[in-house]
Design a protein around this motif. Sequence first.
Motif, PDB file in Angstrom:
ATOM      1  N   ARG A  77      64.921  32.183  -7.928  1.00 32.84           N
ATOM      2  CA  ARG A  77      64.891  33.486  -8.218  1.00 32.84           C
ATOM      3  C   ARG A  77      64.824  34.845  -7.669  1.00 32.84           C
ATOM      4  NH1 ARG A  77      59.637  33.359 -12.548  1.00 32.84           N
ATOM      5  NH2 ARG A  77      60.458  34.880 -12.622  1.00 32.84           N
ATOM      6  N   MET A  78      64.883  34.196  -6.548  1.00 30.84           N
ATOM      7  CA  MET A  78      64.439  35.176  -4.640  1.00 30.84           C
ATOM      8  C   MET A  78      65.623  34.408  -3.881  1.00 30.84           C
ATOM      9  SD  MET A  78      63.272  37.707  -6.031  1.00 30.84           S
ATOM     10  CE  MET A  78      62.289  38.714  -4.606  1.00 30.84           C
ATOM     11  N   GLY A  79      66.460  35.428  -3.104  1.00 33.46           N
ATOM     12  CA  GLY A  79      67.346  34.438  -2.110  1.00 33.46           C
ATOM     13  C   GLY A  79      68.651  34.012  -2.545  1.00 33.46           C
ATOM     14  N   SER A  80      69.608  33.398  -1.623  1.00 33.53           N
ATOM     15  CA  SER A  80      71.045  33.280  -1.716  1.00 33.53           C
ATOM     16  C   SER A  80      70.298  31.702  -2.528  1.00 33.53           C
ATOM     17  CB  SER A  80      71.283  32.629  -0.602  1.00 33.53           C
ATOM     18  OG  SER A  80      71.280  33.942   0.407  1.00 33.53           O
ATOM     19  N   PRO A  81      71.780  31.292  -3.718  1.00 33.88           N
ATOM     20  CA  PRO A  81      71.472  30.249  -4.044  1.00 33.88           C
ATOM     21  C   PRO A  81      71.749  28.669  -3.448  1.00 33.88           C
ATOM     22  CG  PRO A  81      73.090  31.421  -4.587  1.00 33.88           C
ATOM     23  CD  PRO A  81      72.652  32.412  -4.243  1.00 33.88           C
ATOM     24  N   ARG A  82      71.714  28.198  -3.745  1.00 31.32           N
ATOM     25  CA  ARG A  82      71.513  26.959  -2.187  1.00 31.32           C
ATOM     26  C   ARG A  82      72.746  26.183  -2.560  1.00 31.32           C
ATOM     27  NH1 ARG A  82      66.980  22.875  -2.767  1.00 31.32           N
ATOM     28  NH2 ARG A  82      66.484  24.463  -5.062  1.00 31.32           N
ATOM     29  N   ALA A  83      73.751  25.416  -2.082  1.00 28.69           N
ATOM     30  CA  ALA A  83      74.744  24.363  -2.158  1.00 28.69           C
ATOM     31  C   ALA A  83      74.536  23.182  -1.653  1.00 28.69           C
ATOM     32  CB  ALA A  83      75.786  25.798  -2.278  1.00 28.69           C
ATOM     33  N   ARG A  84      75.409  22.474  -1.499  1.00 26.59           N
ATOM     34  CA  ARG A  84      75.936  20.958  -1.032  1.00 26.59           C
ATOM     35  C   ARG A  84      77.106  20.721  -1.210  1.00 26.59           C
ATOM     36  NH1 ARG A  84      76.392  15.402  -2.885  1.00 26.59           N
ATOM     37  NH2 ARG A  84      76.950  16.306  -4.862  1.00 26.59           N
ATOM     38  N   ILE A  85      77.739  20.711   0.250  1.00 29.42           N
ATOM     39  CA  ILE A  85      79.062  21.002   0.471  1.00 29.42           C
ATOM     40  C   ILE A  85      79.224  18.790   0.227  1.00 29.42           C
ATOM     41  CG2 ILE A  85      80.923  20.062   2.291  1.00 29.42           C
ATOM     42  CD1 ILE A  85      79.130  22.683   3.732  1.00 29.42           C
ATOM     43  N   VAL A  86      80.445  18.716  -0.638  1.00 29.75           N
ATOM     44  CA  VAL A  86      80.742  17.692  -1.219  1.00 29.75           C
ATOM     45  C   VAL A  86      82.605  17.235  -0.477  1.00 29.75           C
ATOM     46  CG1 VAL A  86      79.904  17.172  -2.996  1.00 29.75           C
ATOM     47  CG2 VAL A  86      82.016  18.915  -3.213  1.00 29.75           C
ATOM     48  N   GLU A  87      82.933  18.462   0.276  1.00 31.63           N
ATOM     49  CA  GLU A  87      84.645  17.869   0.538  1.00 31.63           C
ATOM     50  C   GLU A  87      84.384  19.188   2.011  1.00 31.63           C
ATOM     51  OE1 GLU A  87      88.432  16.035  -0.159  1.00 31.63           O
ATOM     52  OE2 GLU A  87      88.118  17.004  -2.138  1.00 31.63           O
TER      53      GLU A  87
END
Length: 463
Positions: A119-129
């Motif tokens: 809801r706050m801050g940057s969304p999180r991501a996981r590198i797949v390639e």
Amino acid sequence: QTSDGELLAKPLEWHGEGVEPVVMLIPRASDPALGEGDRILARLQEVKGEDHHYDARLIRRIGTNPRKILGVFRKGAEGGRIVPIDKGDGKEWTVAADAAGGAKDGELVEAEQAGPKARMGSPRARIVERLGDPSEPRAVSLIAIHQHGIPDDFPDDVIAQADAAKPQGLKGREDLRDLPLITIDPSDARDHDDACYAHADEDPKNEGGHVLWVAIADVAAYVTPGSPLDREARKRGNSTYFPDRVVPMLPDRLSGDLCSLHEGVPRACIAVRMVLDAKGNKIGHSFHRGLMRSPASLHYEEVQDAIDGNPNDRTGPLLEPVLKPLYAAYAALKKARAERQPLELDLPERKIELGADGKVKSVNFRERLDAHKLIEEFIILANVAAAETLIAKRRPLLFRVHEEPAPEKLESLRENAQAAGLNLAKGQVLQTRHLNALLNAAAGTEDAELINLTTLRSMAQAY
């Protein structure tokens, strides 16, 4: 799950010989928690000398459809961030240290959303390639996909419908599993759309005739009218091909699996059985909704080699019972084609070959073998049978129409032909055989490509 906490997986479908393979999941810290009964899409690597046959690395859990991100990775003290390639996407994504997958600063990466939206801050991501330098050739097609808005992500409801699809069984279908319907495709094909089989006609009234079967995957068994899959396919209209990847019209569960006529597995199909006379004229046909099991997925070159006297381990056993009868049916169709005289343009397709580094290694003409022409001729005939059936049933359908060329375009072609020292008949009703005579006269000369292209351009555009 084993007693010591290892996660084992088994195939959704297993029709192979021998024991069903055991697959062991190699989890990463950033993977979502998986439990017994979950269905997953994973990348497999064969292992030897272990008590399992494959290591698997998770691509995604089936039934979930995380958002995809393409961008440049910027390394930070703890993990880093992804700056999206897509100019319309202003926000950056945060990547935890255990979700960076070894990516280096400045690399182009493909990632997916990790966990629920913050809801706050940057969304999180996981590198797949990791895709390397953004200016490298292999990044070009991915950047093109994003910048041209080619839809390479499927909405959640589309993925859910594809993931829920189960292989069709025999219910309501004819059992065609004993017909040796083989597929013939390019050597690098991932999916197999059509299959064929032929044999001599045993009917004494049709001496020297042939029975030819052509089957295609029964996509309509899975893509039902008005469903999310149907709406998405209509929106896309086609698959999009790049030298190094394909953006499919349907999710991979269908395009690369249930709607692909892989060897050794039962697949729902629509087949047409066509009867040819000795001169290659179609004298009858019937359509069948069936269940088939292809004995072999072959490629054009190995089929042609087998016919030319160099069979391999795969084509050798099929040469007499399957391949030679196919070529015999094609030889009959060639006779009918010579009578019909369709326009014989020779405009070879060019194939772009990429090296391991993604750079263009060569741009060569694709060789056109009899194996290619055979499949083309069979598919055209199957289309004719489909059109005739739909016309007879008075069903509305789309036709592709080629009108006669405009007189001024033919005059321009005639002038080009004369400049090359060739003739195009004048002062009579022009037929395709006259154009074929011109193309034949140009064949093998330095003007061949020019005459072929000018002939193509003189034709009315199909609509």
